[in-house]
Design a protein around this motif. Structure first.
Motif, mmCIF file in Angstrom:
data_model
loop_
_atom_site.group_PDB
_atom_site.id
_atom_site.type_symbol
_atom_site.label_atom_id
_atom_site.label_comp_id
_atom_site.label_asym_id
_atom_site.label_seq_id
_atom_site.Cartn_x
_atom_site.Cartn_y
_atom_site.Cartn_z
ATOM 1 N N ARG A 120 0.852 -1.181 0.000
ATOM 2 C CA ARG A 120 0.000 0.000 0.000
ATOM 3 C C ARG A 120 0.896 1.241 0.000
ATOM 4 O O ARG A 120 1.865 1.309 0.752
ATOM 5 C CB ARG A 120 -0.917 0.029 1.224
ATOM 6 C CG ARG A 120 -1.770 -1.212 1.412
ATOM 7 C CD ARG A 120 -2.636 -1.097 2.650
ATOM 8 N NE ARG A 120 -3.322 -2.363 2.951
ATOM 9 C CZ ARG A 120 -2.840 -3.296 3.767
ATOM 10 N NH1 ARG A 120 -1.677 -3.098 4.397
ATOM 11 N NH2 ARG A 120 -3.506 -4.419 3.976
ATOM 12 N N TYR B 79 0.633 5.463 0.356
ATOM 13 C CA TYR B 79 -0.231 6.575 0.727
ATOM 14 C C TYR B 79 0.425 7.893 0.316
ATOM 15 O O TYR B 79 1.645 8.069 0.458
ATOM 16 C CB TYR B 79 -0.468 6.590 2.238
ATOM 17 C CG TYR B 79 -1.213 5.375 2.745
ATOM 18 C CD1 TYR B 79 -2.603 5.407 2.889
ATOM 19 C CD2 TYR B 79 -0.545 4.204 3.082
ATOM 20 C CE1 TYR B 79 -3.296 4.297 3.363
ATOM 21 C CE2 TYR B 79 -1.231 3.091 3.547
ATOM 22 C CZ TYR B 79 -2.600 3.147 3.685
ATOM 23 O OH TYR B 79 -3.285 2.045 4.150
ATOM 24 N N LEU C 127 -4.848 6.607 0.179
ATOM 25 C CA LEU C 127 -4.331 5.399 -0.445
ATOM 26 C C LEU C 127 -4.338 5.575 -1.963
ATOM 27 O O LEU C 127 -5.395 5.758 -2.571
ATOM 28 C CB LEU C 127 -5.192 4.201 -0.043
ATOM 29 C CG LEU C 127 -4.762 2.835 -0.580
ATOM 30 C CD1 LEU C 127 -3.421 2.414 -0.004
ATOM 31 C CD2 LEU C 127 -5.826 1.772 -0.240
ATOM 32 N N GLU D 159 -2.639 0.070 -4.092
ATOM 33 C CA GLU D 159 -2.803 -1.121 -3.259
ATOM 34 C C GLU D 159 -2.835 -2.335 -4.179
ATOM 35 O O GLU D 159 -3.733 -2.456 -5.019
ATOM 36 C CB GLU D 159 -4.069 -1.075 -2.407
ATOM 37 C CG GLU D 159 -4.208 -2.301 -1.507
ATOM 38 C CD GLU D 159 -5.375 -2.203 -0.534
ATOM 39 O OE1 GLU D 159 -5.344 -2.895 0.505
ATOM 40 O OE2 GLU D 159 -6.314 -1.437 -0.814
#
Length: 298
Positions: A213, A215, A220, A223
């Motif tokens: 993931r 960010y 986000l 993913e």
């Protein structure tokens, strides 16, 4: 059972983390000390640790409360390349030498008997959980490479599994494969942690989920997940090639290749945060920093 290292009262502590999330400090400085004592007692590492913590009370702290370090100070970190189809395809996309209908070096090594193994990091260049990862200043296309790491002895015995982030500059390697060391090795370009899962406590190391993931501004943006069953090669095969006519040190980590590549248009930016999760091992989280900005502020 997992092994962690953390700082408490300005000292480094080695500890066992049981599957019920109880932390037991161990009277050893390093996991390899435990391995050697286990062999002297003719016990597996897991069984030996069980004897050490038997009858003792675990800590009352939670894992999230600890200042975690790299779970082992690996004298060297090596890495395997193009061990997953996803990695091969990504390398072919970025290379300037790709000609339609012709094999590249990445196609050939994917099918070859001899795997690609390269030197990744020293102990001084390797960081652990929550430490900043730096962006190389002369690259405009940088990504994390989530990987399963093998923790091995000098004889090549796999004693545990950890999470690795083999940071990579796609534009530098894509320009010329001979630039691989520059595309892979710079300050804080290798991360391992947050724990080592003892090998004997893993039911099937070829069925481990890996999740990445990324960010940006707390949102986000990437993913993706994959599974080690997609690995083309066997772990012992990779280790055997690393050991060929080579001196390997106790506690060396061998990264087994990436099965997750962010979208081709994606590149990391200053302020991003990377999370790599392998259930049963943990979540390896690191902020991303610009090396140029980091240097200026000192």
């Amino acid at each position: 059972m997992r092994i962690i290292r953390y700082i408490e009262d300005s000292r480094t502590v080695l500890a066992a983390l049981t599957d019920d999330h109880t932390i037991y400090p161990l009277p050893f400085a390093d996991l390899m000390d435990v391995v050697h004592e286990a062999k002297k007692n003719q016990l597996s590492v897991f069984r030996y640790i069980q004897t050490v913590i038997s009858g003792k009370q675990g800590m009352k702290k939670e894992l999230a409360e600890l200042h975690l370090l790299v779970p082992i100070v690996a004298p060297e970190v090596w890495a395997s390349g193009v061990t997953y189809e996803k990695s091969r395809d990504a390398r072919n996309y970025e290379t300037s030498e790709k000609i339609d209908g012709q094999e590249t070096c990445y196609d050939r090594v994917y099918d070859a008997e001899r795997p690609e193994i390269f030197f990744k990091s020293t102990a001084a260049r390797t960081v652990g959980p929550n430490a900043p990862i730096y962006l190389r200043s002369d690259s405009n296309w940088q990504i994390p490479e989530p990987e399963l790491g093998l923790v091995i002895t000098g004889e090549g015995e796999i004693i545990g599994y950890t999470i690795g982030n083999d940071m990579s500059c796609r534009d530098i390697e894509g320009e010329n494969p001979l630039y691989l060391p520059q595309a892979k090795i710079w300050k804080h370009s290798c991360v391992i942690g947050p724990a080592i899962r003892l090998a004997e406590t893993v039911d099937d190391p070829y069925n481990l989920q890996i999740i990445c993931r990324i960010y940006r501004n707390d949102q986000l943006v990437v993913e993706e997940s994959a599974n080690t069953r997609q690995l083309r090669r066997r772990y012992d095969e990779l280790v055997s090639f690393l050991l060929r006519d080579n001196e390997v040190f106790d506690g060396t980590v061998l990264l087994t290749g990436t099965c997750i590549v962010p979208p081709n248009q994606f590149t990391l930016e200053d302020g991003d945060r990377i999370e790599i999760e392998v259930p049963g091992i943990g979540v390896l989280s690191n902020p991303v920093k610009s090396l140029v900005k980091q240097t200026v502020t000192k």
